[in-house]
Scaffold this motif. Structure first.
Motif, PDB file in Angstrom:
ATOM      1  N   GLN A 161      45.638  -8.148  23.989  1.00 23.22           N
ATOM      2  CA  GLN A 161      45.559  -9.628  24.580  1.00 23.22           C
ATOM      3  C   GLN A 161      46.329 -10.095  25.605  1.00 23.22           C
ATOM      4  O   GLN A 161      46.122 -10.976  26.366  1.00 23.22           O
ATOM      5  CB  GLN A 161      46.122 -10.403  23.211  1.00 23.22           C
ATOM      6  N   GLY A 188      35.044 -19.982  33.980  1.00 17.93           N
ATOM      7  CA  GLY A 188      34.849 -19.827  32.595  1.00 17.93           C
ATOM      8  C   GLY A 188      36.160 -19.557  32.056  1.00 17.93           C
ATOM      9  O   GLY A 188      36.056 -19.563  30.694  1.00 17.93           O
ATOM     10  N   VAL A 189      37.397 -19.420  32.880  1.00 16.62           N
ATOM     11  CA  VAL A 189      38.734 -19.294  32.183  1.00 16.62           C
ATOM     12  C   VAL A 189      39.072 -20.851  31.613  1.00 16.62           C
ATOM     13  O   VAL A 189      39.344 -21.382  32.755  1.00 16.62           O
ATOM     14  CB  VAL A 189      39.471 -18.507  33.046  1.00 16.62           C
ATOM     15  N   ASN A 190      39.749 -20.770  30.339  1.00 16.74           N
ATOM     16  CA  ASN A 190      40.057 -21.922  30.003  1.00 16.74           C
ATOM     17  C   ASN A 190      41.570 -21.777  29.828  1.00 16.74           C
ATOM     18  O   ASN A 190      42.009 -20.820  29.315  1.00 16.74           O
ATOM     19  CB  ASN A 190      39.597 -22.464  28.750  1.00 16.74           C
ATOM     20  N   THR A 246      42.068 -18.620  27.816  1.00 14.76           N
ATOM     21  CA  THR A 246      41.043 -18.125  26.855  1.00 14.76           C
ATOM     22  C   THR A 246      39.969 -17.610  27.942  1.00 14.76           C
ATOM     23  O   THR A 246      39.578 -18.536  29.014  1.00 14.76           O
ATOM     24  CB  THR A 246      40.445 -19.164  26.123  1.00 14.76           C
ATOM     25  N   ILE A 247      39.423 -16.471  27.529  1.00 13.64           N
ATOM     26  CA  ILE A 247      38.509 -16.105  28.474  1.00 13.64           C
ATOM     27  C   ILE A 247      37.331 -15.576  27.491  1.00 13.64           C
ATOM     28  O   ILE A 247      37.280 -14.666  26.740  1.00 13.64           O
ATOM     29  CB  ILE A 247      38.714 -14.548  29.215  1.00 13.64           C
ATOM     30  N   PRO A 248      36.089 -16.127  27.576  1.00 13.76           N
ATOM     31  CA  PRO A 248      35.171 -15.579  26.741  1.00 13.76           C
ATOM     32  C   PRO A 248      34.729 -14.048  26.843  1.00 13.76           C
ATOM     33  O   PRO A 248      34.652 -13.718  28.231  1.00 13.76           O
ATOM     34  CB  PRO A 248      33.821 -16.519  27.159  1.00 13.76           C
ATOM     35  N   ALA A 249      34.386 -13.407  26.000  1.00 10.62           N
ATOM     36  CA  ALA A 249      34.323 -12.120  26.126  1.00 10.62           C
ATOM     37  C   ALA A 249      33.167 -11.667  27.231  1.00 10.62           C
ATOM     38  O   ALA A 249      33.251 -10.670  27.863  1.00 10.62           O
ATOM     39  CB  ALA A 249      33.813 -11.514  24.757  1.00 10.62           C
ATOM     40  N   ASP A 250      32.007 -12.390  27.145  1.00 14.24           N
ATOM     41  CA  ASP A 250      30.913 -12.182  28.197  1.00 14.24           C
ATOM     42  C   ASP A 250      31.574 -12.422  29.686  1.00 14.24           C
ATOM     43  O   ASP A 250      31.139 -11.543  30.538  1.00 14.24           O
ATOM     44  CB  ASP A 250      29.820 -12.798  27.812  1.00 14.24           C
ATOM     45  N   GLN A 251      32.345 -13.270  29.679  1.00 11.85           N
ATOM     46  CA  GLN A 251      32.856 -13.654  31.112  1.00 11.85           C
ATOM     47  C   GLN A 251      33.878 -12.684  31.657  1.00 11.85           C
ATOM     48  O   GLN A 251      33.907 -12.051  32.701  1.00 11.85           O
ATOM     49  CB  GLN A 251      33.681 -15.097  30.946  1.00 11.85           C
TER      50      GLN A 251
END
Lengths: 137, 300
Positions: B205, B250-252, B278-283
């Motif tokens: 992480q 897409g990173v928040n 936070t990074i979505p997995a697909d991103q």
């Protein structure tokens, strides 16, 4: 034609003088990034006049102690700098510390900051501002 | 770094510098302005002096290398760029990016205590530096210092940081901001590549956060590359970096201010504000693929 040549010549001359001016200040400023700190490999400078401010944005990574060195003119204490967060909160100002030429920032969590630097009007009206960054392992 | 306000800046620049050259930074800054108004005050001067444009701080590859080591990822020398590539690479864009790549590789191999590879990488940097006319920063003396301190990780990182800073200063002094930006871009991409190319990184992480935390740096880098690429020699790279920028959108992240604490005796301020990313997995998957593609493009 003659005017153009004159202007080009003057521009080149000013550029050379700026290099020398900033170079001398950089040499002095480097001494503040002592052997405990790893230089970030970059050189930041701006030529300032009056109340102009130079600013640059940087990410400070969590778990790291940074050393920020800020120099101008012929001696320490001429450059005033503020470290400001994205909400415009001033996290540090060397003005509160007698215009200290360097300061350490110990960062717990990664944050984006803006560093604003300007000349102390009581000490200089113009000059080259040099900032150097180092960090501890 | 940006200078504000910019009104009358070019005008003041000439007077400030000429005055400074005649005795430094005195108080009476505006007295000589009239004398220097004859100097052309178009923005050309600010370009020549590299003032008024934007300079940005891009994270040092050493910081990323340290984060990789801290995460306990396996050291993989084969992931670093081939050193023979330096001999074959031609053209300013490719050579500059490769210099940055080697800089990041050197940080990586150094923090993993591979002194032999560090020395070989520094030799490649010295050769490439010669091609880019940076022999003032990367020279035989640096190699000798390197050789004498191979057992000291701290010294090697220090030497290389000082050398890259000197090179950056030289490039900016000589209006070669495009090369400076490309070196930074190469180093930044390689650092990210070394982080993401190990699948184990996605499970750590702290490292995933570190990838997401590069969003601001990427935005700065794109701006820097665009602003300095006056010859439009790096258009393909800029386009690719912009595509990467879209993926990073897409990173928040969140930020909460906390009052900092200053210890004046230690000349230290403790910055305690908190943040999350936070990074979505697909991103993340898409970012990994894009970083690898850009790195391959740089090495092609």
């Amino acid at each position: 034609m003659r005017r153009t040549l004159l202007l080009l010549s003057l521009s080149a001359s000013i550029a050379t003088q700026a290099q020398e001016l900033c170079g001398t200040i950089a040499d002095r400023c480097e001494k503040h990034i002592t052997a405990q700190y790893i230089p970030d490999g970059q050189f930041y400078r701006a030529l300032l006049q009056g109340d102009e401010q130079a600013e640059f944005n940087m990410t400070l990574f969590g778990g790291t102690t940074y050393r920020v060195a800020a120099c101008s003119g012929e001696s320490d204490g001429i450059l005033v700098f503020n470290v400001v967060d994205k909400d415009n909160n001033v996290l540090f100002s060397n003005k509160d510390q007698g215009n200290a030429p360097y300061w350490d920032l110990s960062v717990t969590n990664t944050i984006d900051v803006r560093i604003e630097a300007g000349l102390d009007p009581t000490k200089a009206g113009s000059g080259c501002a040099v900032m150097l960054i180092g960090f501890k392992k | 770094m940006r200078v504000k306000p910019s009104s009358a800046f070019a005008l003041a620049l000439g007077s400030g510098l000429l005055m400074a050259s005649c005795g430094g930074s005195g108080n009476s800054s505006t007295d000589n302005a009239a004398d220097t108004l004859a100097v052309d005050t178009t923005p050309k001067e600010t370009e020549v002096l590299n003032v008024g444009g934007k300079l940005f701080s891009i994270p040092s590859p050493v910081q990323t290398a340290l984060a990789i080591r801290k995460a306990g990822l396996k050291y993989q020398k084969d992931m670093t760029a081939p050193l023979e590539k330096g001999d074959a690479t031609v053209g300013k864009v490719a050579q500059s990016a490769l210099l940055g790549i080697y800089g990041a590789d050197m940080a990586y191999v150094t923090v993993h205590k591979d002194g032999q590879r560090a020395m070989a990488t520094m030799q490649a940097i010295e050769k490439l530096g010669g091609k880019l006319e940076l022999t003032n920063s990367f020279d035989k003396a640096l190699l000798d210092r390197f050789k004498s301190n191979l057992g000291s990780e701290d010294s090697l990182l220090q030497f290389s940081g000082v050398a890259f800073r000197a090179a950056d200063q030289y490039l900016k002094d000589n209006q070669r901001d495009d090369v400076s930006a490309l070196v930074l871009a190469g180093g930044w991409i390689e650092s990210l590549y070394l982080t993401v190319s190990d699948p184990a990184a996605a499970k750590d992480q702290a490292l995933v956060n570190r990838i997401g935390e590069q969003k601001t740096s990427l935005n700065a880098l794109v701006e820097l590359l665009e602003a300095s690429d006056k010859e439009k020699a790096a258009t393909a790279l800029v386009t690719s970096m912009k595509e990467l920028q879209k993926l990073f959108s897409g990173v928040n992240s969140t930020y909460t201010f906390q009052e900092p604490v200053t210890d004046a005796a230690k000349k230290t301020t403790f910055i305690n504000s908190t943040s999350t990313v936070t990074i979505p997995a697909d991103q993340l998957t898409a970012i990994v693929a894009k970083v690898t593609a850009i790195r391959n493009m740089m090495l092609a």
